[in-house]
Motif scaffolding. Structure first.
Motif, PDB file in Angstrom:
ATOM      1  N   LYS A 145      -5.354   3.492  -3.882  1.00 47.57           N
ATOM      2  CA  LYS A 145      -5.930   2.436  -3.026  1.00 47.57           C
ATOM      3  C   LYS A 145      -6.175   1.164  -4.307  1.00 47.57           C
ATOM      4  CE  LYS A 145      -8.672   4.877   0.437  1.00 47.57           C
ATOM      5  NZ  LYS A 145      -9.966   4.922   0.666  1.00 47.57           N
ATOM      6  N   SER A 205      -2.509  10.047   7.396  1.00 52.26           N
ATOM      7  CA  SER A 205      -2.096   9.288   6.210  1.00 52.26           C
ATOM      8  C   SER A 205      -0.741   8.668   6.589  1.00 52.26           C
ATOM      9  CB  SER A 205      -1.579  10.514   5.110  1.00 52.26           C
ATOM     10  OG  SER A 205      -2.752  10.968   4.657  1.00 52.26           O
ATOM     11  N   PRO A 215       1.270   2.376   5.319  1.00 51.22           N
ATOM     12  CA  PRO A 215       0.704   1.059   5.537  1.00 51.22           C
ATOM     13  C   PRO A 215       1.570   0.151   5.840  1.00 51.22           C
ATOM     14  CG  PRO A 215      -0.378   2.064   3.879  1.00 51.22           C
ATOM     15  CD  PRO A 215       0.908   2.787   3.900  1.00 51.22           C
ATOM     16  N   VAL A 246      -0.595   7.124   1.175  1.00 49.72           N
ATOM     17  CA  VAL A 246      -0.155   6.199   1.579  1.00 49.72           C
ATOM     18  C   VAL A 246       1.485   5.928   1.958  1.00 49.72           C
ATOM     19  CG1 VAL A 246      -1.735   4.539   0.229  1.00 49.72           C
ATOM     20  CG2 VAL A 246       0.045   5.556  -0.883  1.00 49.72           C
TER      21      VAL A 246
END
Length: 654
Positions: free
Chosen positions: A161, A247, A250, A286
């Motif tokens: 992150k 997961s 993004p 991610v």
């Protein structure tokens, strides 16, 4: 995979293998060639193992350890979907999610990426150079001193992150600084290594158990769908795999930047069968896919991972993020992670599944202390009450003080030195020169990370105390004012009310008179309520072997031998009820008349914690706090009582 068009429009023809009637998709045969990861079925060590995993329907990491324990003859009692107590071979352990064999100290160290890098370098483990920066312009300045592209990320963080990689322009670095600052206050600029391969190695100091080679988030074009649509479809596929669910890839600024570097954007339409990387961060959380490659990974890489774990005091286990530099083949450790998910090694996208849970179970069982059945030692009463916050010169501190502050102060009085490494961690040097890494709240490498987190939730603690028949105050969870009134009405004069996730005597715990509690008209979240019966309140610092220090705010009452013994026994029984717990501050309410009459409820546990706070009203009435502090840092898994002590009494007399 084929492509066609009919009256309804364009369509794809996918080779998915045979699908027998009434058979789940997870039983489809593997595709004959390596294809897009989303097309793979569920893959595990055996069909029986997969069935057990799916039937259990608990947290993935906790489930894998539980299944390994049960295969070894153990039994599991689930407190929640992710928290359980396992008993086997006369020992008990607590599991929580993916928390494995890590200590509280090791976990805090690797949470600081700069401190981790310093320890790696000191132990001969290659890691990219890094520096902490305080502003976007300082980040640009530091980056200019580093050859080639840079990485910008939070100093304390996880799961990739706020991480930006491959940054080359001043504006990219400024933007990355702001992104990292959104996640943590402190930001690092790190050397960017051109990557030939990236992997996470799950390892102990002695052995690499699994190697998850990361495949950057990517999609395969169908000639029709946009990249945005392909990412959304891929995320749907990921949701069907136990290791990848939750997961998704993004769709954010990092994704857009990766596409821009290829002359693309989210509305671009890739050609049929064209595979494109859509994000240049390889974390599983991610959007990356996993290929399990332990069998083909070099011994040098595996040894580097184990060496990295050994470099972190008290770690014992972790996920080591390794990269291989393009052109040189040199391995670099990028990060060391605790609470590292390991289900992906058991259910990989590609490669041979590895039963990491069985390895972790072996580590945990070997390290778990045997259950203590010795008669608890009772601390000696002091000649007179001693202020808990008294300095060596006899003056008392003003205000509320944490256990950690009093702990560090006590060590200083005893000629121990303390060197702070960051806001949480430091090194204590004893008069004989021996050194111990500790947290400023008194945790050492012998304190388990999982146990530390579990006892922070009072509800779970009270459940464990109840399972062990520890005498405790009445308590329950409530969801409505009606449930609260039924608990209070006519039976309780005062109560403690807190959120269900709160710790004992945390900032969210509130004492209320019965009238106040009955006046609550709405409850928006699940709460924990427990009675606060009248009596004498004391706090005992206890271990599985005995009581060490007794404090109280009420000096109008006095201890006698019977009351001290029974209070100590209750406190020790509470600590023993929490598997692997080395020590705790146990809050009790004493009712001397019931004790004298040998009635039930003479001594009741209200809660326990490892981060108690003290005020100038707190006084020591039994035991030696300095002795307790010495024992915390000099003992191993079990804090031993002094060789000579007062008369002991049987637990059955409590």
């Amino acid at each position: 995979m084929g492509f066609g068009e009919d009256d309804l429009g364009h369509f794809l023809e996918l080779q998915i293998g045979e699908w027998p009637l009434k058979e789940r998709p997870s039983r489809l045969k593997d595709l004959p060639v390596k294809s897009d990861p989303g097309e793979w079925p569920l893959r595990g060590p055996t069909r029986e193992f997969e069935d057990k995993m799916l039937a259990l329907n608990k947290h993935r990491g906790a489930s894998l350890v539980s299944l390994a324990a049960e295969a070894d003859g153990g039994s599991t009692e689930w407190l929640t979907n992710a928290v359980a107590r396992i008993e086997s071979h006369g020992r008990q352990i607590l599991i929580k999610g993916s928390a494995a064999h890590e200590s509280a100290v090791g976990s805090n160290i690797v949470g600081d990426k700069l401190l981790t890098a310093e320890l790696l370098e000191a132990n001969g483990v290659a890691t990219p150079s890094a520096a902490v920066v305080g502003s976007p312009e300082e980040a640009v300045e530091v980056a200019a001193s580093i050859p080639g592209p840079v990485v910008v990320k939070p100093r304390n963080g996880n799961k990739s992150k706020g991480v930006s990689t491959g940054l080359t322009t001043d504006q990219e670095i400024r933007d990355a600084f702001h992104l990292a600052r959104e996640h943590r206050a402190e930001v690092m600029v790190q050397q960017h290594i051109e990557i030939e391969a990236e992997m996470r190695v799950l390892a102990s100091p002695d052995e690499a158990v699994a190697v998850n080679t990361r495949v950057f988030p990517h999609v395969t074009g169908d000639g029709v769908s946009t990249l945005r649509q392909l990412i959304e479809d891929k995320n749907l596929q990921r949701s069907l795999n136990p290791a990848l669910a939750g997961s998704p890839i993004p769709i954010d600024g990092l994704t857009s930047r990766a596409l821009e570097r290829q002359g693309l954007d989210l509305e671009s339409v890739p050609e049929l069968a064209q595979t494109l990387t859509v994000r240049e961060v390889g974390g599983l959380s991610v959007g990356a896919d996993i290929e399990q490659t332990l069998e083909v990974t070099s011994e040098d890489l595996k040894a580097t991972a184990s060496k990295a774990i050994a470099a972190i005091p008290g770690l014992g286990w972790g996920g080591v993020d390794l990269i291989v530099e393009k052109g040189t083949g040199k391995p670099y450790v990028i990060e060391v992670n605790t609470n590292a998910g390991f289900a992906s090694a058991t259910f990989p996208t590609y490669g041979e599944p590895r039963d990491v849970g069985a390895h972790l179970w072996k580590l945990r069982l070997e390290a778990a202390p045997a259950q203590v059945s010795l008669v608890p030692e009772v601390p000696e009463q002091t000649v007179r009450p001693i202020p808990m916050l008294a300095h060596a010169n006899g003056k008392a501190e003003i205000g509320d003080t944490s256990f950690g502050e009093v702990f560090i102060e006590s060590l200083g009085r005893q000629n121990y030195s303390f060197q702070s490494k960051n806001a949480v961690i430091g090194v204590v040097t004893a008069p004989d020169g021996s050194r111990t890494w500790i947290t400023k709240s008194g945790m050492t490498p012998a304190d388990r990370f999982a146990v530390r987190h579990i006892i922070r939730r009072h509800e779970w603690v009270m459940q464990l105390l109840g399972d062990a028949d520890v005498p405790r105050v009445r308590a329950r969870a409530v969801r409505s004012p009606q449930q609260l009134r039924r608990f209070i009405d006519g039976r309780v004069t005062s109560a403690v009310l807190m959120p269900i996730q709160a710790s004992w005597v945390g900032p969210d715990a509130h004492s209320l008179a019965a009238e106040e509690a009955l006046g609550i008209e709405s409850i928006s979240e699940k709460l924990w309520v427990q009675a606060r019966p009248p009596g004498w309140r004391v706090r005992i610092l206890a271990t599985p072997t005995g009581g060490w220090v007794v404090t109280t705010k009420d000096l109008q009452r006095s201890l006698n031998a019977t009351l001290l013994r029974k209070a100590t026994n209750a406190a020790v029984k509470a600590v023993r009820a929490i598997p692997e717990l080395r020590w705790a501050a146990v809050d009790l309410v004493l009712r001397p008349k019931r004790v004298e009459a040998n009635r039930v409820g003479g001594v009741l546990v209200e809660g326990l914690m490892q981060q108690p706070r003290y005020t100038t009203s707190d006084h020591v009435i039994a035991g030696d706090f300095d002795e307790f502090c010495r024992a915390l840092i000099t003992s191993g898994d079990s804090i031993q009582q002094r060789a000579e002590g007062p008369t002991v009494w049987a637990l059955s007399n409590a």
